[in-house]
Design an enzyme around this catalytic site. Structure first.
Site, PDB file in Angstrom:
ATOM      1  CE  LYS A 104      -4.954 -17.748  -1.115  1.00 38.70           C
ATOM      2  NZ  LYS A 104      -5.092 -18.482   0.146  1.00 38.70           N
ATOM      3  N   GLY A 165      -0.933 -22.040   7.616  1.00 37.43           N
ATOM      4  CA  GLY A 165      -1.152 -23.295   8.332  1.00 37.43           C
ATOM      5  C   GLY A 165      -0.434 -23.388   9.664  1.00 37.43           C
ATOM      6  CB  ALA A 191      -1.708 -17.259   5.901  1.00 31.37           C
ATOM      7  N   GLY A 192      -2.385 -17.722   9.053  1.00 28.74           N
ATOM      8  CA  GLY A 192      -1.786 -17.538  10.364  1.00 28.74           C
ATOM      9  C   GLY A 192      -2.735 -17.612  11.547  1.00 28.74           C
ATOM     10  CG  ASN A 213      -8.360 -24.765   4.788  1.00 26.93           C
ATOM     11  OD1 ASN A 213      -8.947 -25.570   5.496  1.00 26.93           O
ATOM     12  ND2 ASN A 213      -8.089 -25.051   3.551  1.00 26.93           N
ATOM     13  CB  THR A 214      -4.836 -24.828   9.037  1.00 30.66           C
ATOM     14  OG1 THR A 214      -4.354 -24.852   7.696  1.00 30.66           O
ATOM     15  CG2 THR A 214      -4.246 -25.999   9.794  1.00 30.66           C
TER      16      THR A 214
END
Lengths: 263, 67
Positions: A104, A165, A191-192, A213-214
């Site tokens: 990545k 995040g 993301a997001g 992830n987050t």
């Protein structure tokens, strides 16, 4: 009924799960493992960092909990702000993971927003592709840049849906839609995403997968959220493949027969 | 001889120190790692035959949790 042959093909590899997950921000390695197993993800991202020197040889590491034999590792370039550092990091990752070439690429442009520097990203992608890497690339939601990254040989385009995040959700469905329609390689929202409905929306738009992830790691119950995300990805994918009904603005349409009413 | 490992200076008295000796000293010979000397990767197959020189700068990395 789900389509059993609906595989996600990225470069030379194929996957059953369309949920890709990060391994950061968890309480401990046990929680990391439980959440990732619950998510059903096959691809897990990792960061490359300096090793602690003089450590206890028996100190557990992430790789002990998530054996590379059970998952496809996706080493990232998080924290890199130029093409050279990113390429250097991924060459180290390839050595670390015994020649593994799926990576990545993310080249950041700003410490506050973690917005990508797309010019450095394109340069790094060119170098990595020439060097034999299969590059999955984090980028902005600019359709022109997405196309450039595809043209230089990236195997997956991974636009943000909102800031890394942030959990702000899918703020750019129209741009994502343009990118998806123009791309002949998988488009993966990276993301997001903040909660399960965000993941479902991304998949209903026609994204090929979602990387998060987050949203899992910072949920109050990460393992339960991991399961919710798995279902949301599957539901969104099946809804996309099913083809939704047409929207009829301000026009109701009864689902029950209009004849045979009692008088 | 003084060398740098992950930004920290380390002093060694012995001669004929190999990169593998550094890895053992770091306690990571059984871990997954990658090592770079002065910006160039040293393949794991070469670490026992690569000798450390005064002033060498090493980076030793591993995989950690990340998104």
């Amino acid at each position: 009924m789900a389509n059993q042959n609906d595989e996600l093909i990225i470069g030379s590899r194929s996957f059953k799960s369309r949920l890709l997950v990060g391994t950061g921000k968890y309480k401990d390695f046990n929680e990391t493992k439980q959440a990732i197993v619950e998510s059903g993800a096959e691809i897990v991202t990792v960061a490359i960092r300096r090793t602690n020197i003089g450590q206890d040889a028996n100190e557990p590491s992430l790789l002990d909990f998530l054996p590379p034999s059970d998952f496809t590792y996706l080493p990232n370039t998080a924290g890199c702000f130029n093409a050279d550092d990113s390429v250097r990091t991924l060459r180290l990752a390839r050595e670390l993971l015994d020649g593994h070439n799926l990576v990545k690429l993310e080249v950041l442009g700003d410490k506050e927003t973690l917005y990508p520097n797309v010019i450095e990203t394109v340069e790094a992608a060119k170098t990595l592709v020439k060097d034999g890497f299969e590059v999955m690339v984090y980028t902005s939601d600019d359709p022109i840049v997405a196309k450039m990254l595809e043209d230089v040989g990236c195997v997956a385009i991974m636009p943000l849906a909102s800031l890394i995040g942030s959990g702000m959700g899918i703020l750019n469905p129209w741009n994502l839609d343009i990118i998806i329609k123009n791309s002949s390689v998988p488009v993966i929202v990276d993301a997001g995403v903040g909660t399960a409905s965000d993941a479902a929306i991304a998949m209903e738009l026609g994204c090929d997968g979602v990387l998060m992830n987050t949203a899992i790691a910072e949920a109050q119950k990460p393992v339960m959220m991991a399961g919710a995300m798995k279902k949301a990805i599957e539901a969104g994918r099946e809804a996309f493949l099913s083809g939704r009904m047409n929207k009829k603005l301000y026009q109701a349409s009864p689902s029950s027969p209009i004849s045979g009413l009692i008088k | 001889m003084n060398i740098f490992i992950n930004g920290e200076i380390k002093s060694y008295d012995q001669n004929n120190l190999t990169v593998f000796d550094l890895i053992v000293d770091a306690g990571i010979e059984n871990k997954k790692y990658a090592i770079e000397c002065n910006g160039h990767i040293i393949p794991k197959s070469k670490i026992k035959e690569t000798y450390v020189k005064d002033g060498d700068k090493f980076e030793i990395v591993g995989a950690v949790g990340g998104g």
